[in-house]
Scaffold this motif. Structure first.
Motif, PDB file in Angstrom:
ATOM      1  N   LYS A 152       0.915  -1.188  -0.063  1.00 15.61           N
ATOM      2  CA  LYS A 152       0.078   0.039  -0.127  1.00 15.61           C
ATOM      3  C   LYS A 152       0.733   1.298   0.068  1.00 15.61           C
ATOM      4  CE  LYS A 152      -4.158  -2.169   2.401  1.00 15.61           C
ATOM      5  NZ  LYS A 152      -4.789  -2.043   3.360  1.00 15.61           N
ATOM      6  N   GLU A 153       2.007   1.137   0.612  1.00 16.46           N
ATOM      7  CA  GLU A 153       3.042   2.217   0.708  1.00 16.46           C
ATOM      8  C   GLU A 153       3.441   2.769  -0.600  1.00 16.46           C
ATOM      9  OE1 GLU A 153       5.781   2.089   3.717  1.00 16.46           O
ATOM     10  OE2 GLU A 153       4.408   1.509   5.408  1.00 16.46           O
TER      11      GLU A 153
ATOM     12  N   TYR B  77       1.999   3.151  -3.447  1.00 15.49           N
ATOM     13  CA  TYR B  77       1.523   4.370  -4.252  1.00 15.49           C
ATOM     14  C   TYR B  77       1.585   5.618  -3.520  1.00 15.49           C
ATOM     15  CZ  TYR B  77      -1.201   0.024  -5.766  1.00 15.49           C
ATOM     16  OH  TYR B  77      -1.628  -1.018  -6.520  1.00 15.49           O
ATOM     17  N   GLU B  78       2.341   5.814  -2.368  1.00 18.66           N
ATOM     18  CA  GLU B  78       2.274   6.923  -1.670  1.00 18.66           C
ATOM     19  C   GLU B  78       3.742   7.587  -1.849  1.00 18.66           C
ATOM     20  OE1 GLU B  78       1.128   6.166   2.149  1.00 18.66           O
ATOM     21  OE2 GLU B  78      -0.591   5.393   1.740  1.00 18.66           O
ATOM     22  N   LYS B  79       4.919   6.687  -2.483  1.00 21.88           N
ATOM     23  CA  LYS B  79       6.274   7.099  -2.676  1.00 21.88           C
ATOM     24  C   LYS B  79       6.363   7.065  -3.961  1.00 21.88           C
ATOM     25  CE  LYS B  79       7.437   5.181   1.777  1.00 21.88           C
ATOM     26  NZ  LYS B  79       8.314   4.110   2.654  1.00 21.88           N
ATOM     27  N   GLN B  80       7.720   7.747  -3.991  1.00 18.82           N
ATOM     28  CA  GLN B  80       8.101   7.930  -5.486  1.00 18.82           C
ATOM     29  C   GLN B  80       9.321   6.888  -5.562  1.00 18.82           C
ATOM     30  OE1 GLN B  80       9.049  11.190  -7.926  1.00 18.82           O
ATOM     31  NE2 GLN B  80       6.901  11.159  -8.058  1.00 18.82           N
ATOM     32  N   SER B  81       9.315   6.241  -6.760  1.00 18.93           N
ATOM     33  CA  SER B  81      10.495   5.054  -6.912  1.00 18.93           C
ATOM     34  C   SER B  81      11.232   5.382  -8.383  1.00 18.93           C
ATOM     35  CB  SER B  81       9.557   3.788  -7.224  1.00 18.93           C
ATOM     36  OG  SER B  81       9.022   3.308  -5.966  1.00 18.93           O
TER      37      SER B  81
ATOM     38  N   TYR C   4       4.090  -6.142  -7.036  1.00 19.24           N
ATOM     39  CA  TYR C   4       4.713  -5.271  -6.056  1.00 19.24           C
ATOM     40  C   TYR C   4       5.406  -5.891  -4.905  1.00 19.24           C
ATOM     41  CZ  TYR C   4       2.279  -1.471  -8.519  1.00 19.24           C
ATOM     42  OH  TYR C   4       1.828  -0.432  -9.426  1.00 19.24           O
TER      43      TYR C   4
END
Length: 764
Positions: A403-404, A406-410, A581
């Motif tokens: 879930k995280e 989707y909240e972080k830039q990779s 993921y």
């Protein structure tokens, strides 16, 4: 008489114990004569038909068996043999047939590519040199054999004319109608002879109809079937589609055929909606592809029976046939040998034979009532519930980490241009650096050593010492050959996906769950049944040992998240995106472990990225977005000086070039040797601005190419690619090749590279 008929679309060729593979390889090794080959294959083929008969399948397919590949069968049946194979007409000899598939000393093999979005590879027919002619009627031979030897009234299977043509090469788009007119008489002759022999049904596979066709193409399909139906009016045609919902539903179901087969697994929503919205012709039979022909999970019978009931409200059971969604070619043969799987997992599996049981059970439930199968239905539900509740599928920490994402830039710290400067300074590589894709030949000695270790005949220490000996020998060989970037050779690995799955939580492995990938090449896909989680380093020890033996850089070798996903049988209780993921997060830990250990060239292979593309173009963007994100999740946390490589099999490069750029790998190598010209043409139209290596020779063929061939390949590529970014490599891993041919080919590759370097230097 049954109210609901059962049917199959195709059965695995390989045999319970891979008898088919072993027979082919014995023939190629010169241990079997042509006649011995034919006799042994006949015995295997008849055995497969007996299984289906004993299971109680009402309509059994014939001509789904092959000497290598069904598209190659069709091409040779029509005499489409390129001139380089010195074919003189008539029935194509077995030697020529296999030369087309594998190449020989005098001719390169025909191109091989993926069958739609599966991991099966077919041989691409070539139209540019020969006129099609019917050399033999294979469907008729298969029909007569089943009838005469087993008393089976089989359903001959034939690749549809339009699918065959669309998946072939060697013609221009404006020639397609001309080629259709050349093929129609041949298809018509096949059907007429089947009709005369007493065949009732013929299955004509047209999976191309689930792709995005134009109105012009649909009209051509309509014209084809108008002529074929007229040719043999007494023979019933089951027009079979699979892998997705059909495009142009109303036009397809209105074709002049007697049956339409639709996929109610992978395209069930759209196909069901189309039937509910537009109905179904009263003069046709509907083949309901209800059992998943590509997955390995038991069917949820209440939902399948519910879907059947919905369909029967429009098409009565008397005009329905229950069948798999596609040929069972894509799944293992049977779960019976799987004695080491946990009961909760094994009870939830269904391979080909078990899927036949499910098809018969569904037909029985409708024909004789639910009470007659109640015990089996209850057992089915208990098995699925037990797996769903298993702790392996309910790891909260893994699911929270996904879930995280989707909240972080990779993303990498800096772009490629900045990384390239510091990487050049660090690595000091020559112009046109040479390397390989990763694996080296897996000799009989290596396979035997692995078996001894797996059977506990060798200790871990013995096996580790043996692997290190192989690594040391090949590091020395690579240095002698003159390669610039080395690999450790992957001698500890059986399969590039299985190896990683064995070291990650959430995977299970079968003893005998083999499926055909191409020719006699079989793979045993892992089963992703639970939440995927990193437990310990997987590749660090071998990579560090290899690097200790040389001053040249050694690449760490990993399989990427999308390839692990696409080459596994995946759990069906969550989306493939979510599973990818989970895999990416586990691989990220391995990438970081390699970097900490001093391995700062890391190759994360994604040969299966393109094959995962949905068949509907409208769905491409969503898939590519999450596929790219998964790769970047796995690779983006490294330093700028750490060089990330990836490898892909040949694909329609221009279709996904933006996504390939978005992977942000420093170097990509692409399998291209069988279709080098097509890919070069893509680069004439689309710029690629990162490091790239186009395979300069075909590893699927045993022949050693000449220096001139490789120089020509390199020169063509350098006309459209930045020479400063170009790498030289074979087009794929070398695991399946022999040592002698591998060393010889790599020596020629280095010689060709040096020749181009010297010429370029002299020109300055």
């Amino acid at each position: 008489m049954s109210l609901l008929k059962s049917s199959n679309l195709g059965y695995p060729r390989i045999g319970v114990n891979r008898e088919w593979k072993k027979t082919l390889e014995a023939f190629w090794a010169g241990k079997l004569s042509d006649s011995d080959l034919i006799l042994q294959l006949e015995a295997i083929r008849l055995g497969h038909l007996k299984v289906q008969k004993e299971k109680g399948i009402d309509i059994i397919p014939v001509n789904d068996f092959s000497l290598y590949d069904h598209m190659l069968d069709t091409a040779t049946m029509f005499g489409l043999v390129p001139k380089r194979f010195a074919y003189e007409g008539g029935k194509v000899p077995v030697s020529t047939y296999y030369a087309m598939a594998r190449g020989d000393k005098g001719a390169t093999a025909c191109e091989m590519t993926k069958w739609f979005n599966t991991n099966y590879h077919y041989i691409v027919p070539e139209f540019n040199e020969t006129e099609p002619v019917l050399t033999e009627n294979r469907p008729l031979q298969a029909y007569q054999e089943a009838k005469d030897k087993l008393g089976i009234e089989g359903k001959p299977v034939l690749i549809g004319l339009y699918t065959f043509l669309k998946l072939s090469k060697g013609y221009k788009q404006d020639q397609i109608e001309e080629l259709v007119q050349k093929l129609i008489p041949l298809y018509s002759q096949i059907l007429v002879e089947l009709e005369q022999a007493g065949a009732k049904w013929v299955q004509i596979d047209e999976p191309i109809l689930v792709t995005s066709l134009t109105e012009v193409e649909i009209k051509l399909v309509q014209a084809i079937y108008a002529e074929l139906n007229e040719a043999a009016p007494g023979l019933k045609i089951m027009l079979q589609t699979y892998f997705e919902s059909v495009e142009h539903y109303q036009e397809i179901v209105s074709l002049p055929v007697q049956g339409i087969g639709l996929d109610f697994v992978h395209g069930f929503t759209s196909n069901l909606q189309a039937i509910e919205a537009h109905g179904f012709p009263e003069d046709k039979v509907l083949g309901v592809g209800l059992i998943d022909g590509r997955g390995i999970w038991r069917a949820d019978f209440p939902s399948k029976l519910g879907l059947l009931e919905k369909v029967s409200a429009i098409v009565p059971y008397e005009r329905l046939i229950v069948q798999p969604s596609c040929s069972l070619l894509h799944v293992p043969v049977t779960t019976k040998p799987e004695t080491k799987l946990e009961a909760v997992l094994k009870n939830a599996l269904a391979f080909a034979d078990e899927k036949l049981d499910e098809i018969v059970l569904l037909a029985q439930a409708v024909s004789t009532g639910l009470d007659s199968v109640s015990a089996k239905l209850e057992e089915n539900q208990r098995a699925l519930k037990a797996l769903d509740e298993d702790p392996s599928r309910n790891k909260k920490s893994v699911q929270a980490a996904v879930k995280e994402i989707y909240e972080k830039q990779s993303t990498r710290n800096n772009g490629f241009a900045e990384r390239r400067v510091v990487q050049q300074e660090k690595w000091q590589l020559p112009f046109l650096p040479t390397t390989t894709i990763g694996s080296f030949p897996q000799s009989a000695e290596i396979r035997q050593a692995r078996q001894k270790w797996r059977k506990s005949e060798w200790t871990n220490e013995q096996y580790e010492k043996f692997v290190q000996e192989q690594i040391k020998a090949w590091i020395e060989l690579q240095e002698q050959i003159g390669l610039d970037v080395l690999v450790h050779g992957e001698f500890e690995r059986t399969d590039m996906v299985e190896f990683f799955g064995e070291k990650l939580d959430g995977f299970a492995f079968t003893l005998n769950g083999w499926v055909q990938s191409y020719g006699s090449r079989c793979v045993k896909p892992p089963i992703i049944f639970g939440d995927v989680q990193f437990t310990d380093t997987m590749t660090v020890a071998e990579s560090v040992y290899a690097q200790s033996l040389t001053s040249k850089p050694v690449k760490g070798m990993l399989t990427g998240p999308i390839t692990i996903l696409n080459w596994s049988f995946v759990r069906d209780d969550m989306t493939r995106e979510q599973v990818s993921y989970q895999i990416a997060l586990a691989l990220r830990e391995e990438v970081e472990s390699l970097e900490r250990a001093g391995i700062e060239m890391i190759q994360v292979d994604e040969p299966a990225l393109r094959e995962g593309l949905p068949l509907k173009r409208a769905d491409w963007e969503h898939y590519l977005n999450w596929a790219v994100l998964a790769f970047r999740v796995a690779t983006s946390t490294v330093k700028d000086t750490t060089q990330i490589h990836t490898h892909m099999c040949y694909c329609e490069f221009h279709d996904i070039i933006d996504s390939i750029r978005a992977l942000d790998a420093d170097v990509i190598s692409i399998e291209t040797s069988r279709s080098h010209g097509e890919l070069i043409h893509s680069f004439e139209e689309y710029t690629y601005d990162k490091g790239i290596g186009l395979g300069v020779y075909d590893i699927h063929s045993p022949r050693v190419p000449s220096e001139e061939e490789m120089v020509s390949m390199i020169d063509r590529a350098l006309k459209v690619l930045d020479p400063a970014l170009f790498w030289i490599n074979p087009d794929c891993g070398l695991k399946t090749r022999g040592m002698e041919e591998t060393v010889a080919s790599l020596r020629v590759m280095v010689q060709a590279t040096e020749a181009v370097r010297e010429r370029r230097l002299a020109a300055k």
